[in-house]
Motif scaffolding. Sequence first.
Motif, PDB file in Angstrom:
ATOM      1  N   GLU A   1      29.266  21.278   6.145  1.00  0.00           N
ATOM      2  CA  GLU A   1      29.735  21.802   7.514  1.00  0.00           C
ATOM      3  C   GLU A   1      28.828  21.290   8.333  1.00  0.00           C
ATOM      4  O   GLU A   1      27.668  21.034   8.005  1.00  0.00           O
ATOM      5  CB  GLU A   1      29.496  23.369   7.361  1.00  0.00           C
ATOM      6  CG  GLU A   1      30.095  23.945   8.741  1.00  0.00           C
ATOM      7  CD  GLU A   1      30.388  25.505   8.402  1.00  0.00           C
ATOM      8  OE1 GLU A   1      31.313  25.895   7.824  1.00  0.00           O
ATOM      9  OE2 GLU A   1      29.786  26.275   8.854  1.00  0.00           O
ATOM     10  N   ASP A   2      29.331  20.831   9.483  1.00  0.00           N
ATOM     11  CA  ASP A   2      28.625  20.315  10.663  1.00  0.00           C
ATOM     12  C   ASP A   2      27.855  18.804  10.302  1.00  0.00           C
ATOM     13  O   ASP A   2      27.016  18.397  10.811  1.00  0.00           O
ATOM     14  CB  ASP A   2      27.664  21.159  11.191  1.00  0.00           C
ATOM     15  CG  ASP A   2      27.975  22.703  11.606  1.00  0.00           C
ATOM     16  OD1 ASP A   2      29.236  22.388  12.292  1.00  0.00           O
ATOM     17  OD2 ASP A   2      27.482  23.577  11.389  1.00  0.00           O
TER      18      ASP A   2
ATOM     19  N   LYS B   1      33.978  20.543  10.004  1.00  0.00           N
ATOM     20  CA  LYS B   1      33.754  21.405  11.140  1.00  0.00           C
ATOM     21  C   LYS B   1      33.447  22.966  10.423  1.00  0.00           C
ATOM     22  O   LYS B   1      32.710  23.646  11.277  1.00  0.00           O
ATOM     23  CB  LYS B   1      34.969  21.579  12.096  1.00  0.00           C
ATOM     24  CG  LYS B   1      35.090  20.587  13.041  1.00  0.00           C
ATOM     25  CD  LYS B   1      34.082  20.135  13.828  1.00  0.00           C
ATOM     26  CE  LYS B   1      34.104  20.926  15.151  1.00  0.00           C
ATOM     27  NZ  LYS B   1      33.105  20.617  16.094  1.00  0.00           N
TER      28      LYS B   1
END
Length: 155
Positions: A46-47, A66
């Motif tokens: 994530e990210d 995301k």
Amino acid sequence: MKAQSNNFAKAEMLIRKPVSEVFQAFINPEITNKFWFTKGSGNLEEDKSTEWTWEMYGFSLTVLTKVLKENHKIVIEWGSPEEITVVEFIFTSLNENETFVSIINSGFKGDPDKIIDQVRNSTEGFTLVLAGAKAYLEHKILLNLVLDRFPKGLA
């Protein structure tokens, strides 16, 4: 009354494996490369950005993860900077040995003909990915569907 947008592509498939195994196949490039791209720079996180490469086509792209909800959902952004789309992978555990995978690609831009072309190409592509994932995860068969979609020698 507002018209509902048809600006998305969708492909779905039952894979007869536990959700944790199916989920890992989509975040771990050492497994994904058996049915989709040939190289990934690392696991999806994530990210974080990851690079995916299709060596047979001399093509790479950057994927930004995301959302990553273990065994439930992956949401990525990908595409050229002026045409980024969102891909959502949803993993539904039907029982301990069956997982239903939905892939929805949305955010296509352009005139209606261009959008229709993008939706058609995305639906076809993700259908091949899911069929390849099913064959590999259930039977350890490498179908080479993505490789064979655009064979050398065709115009």
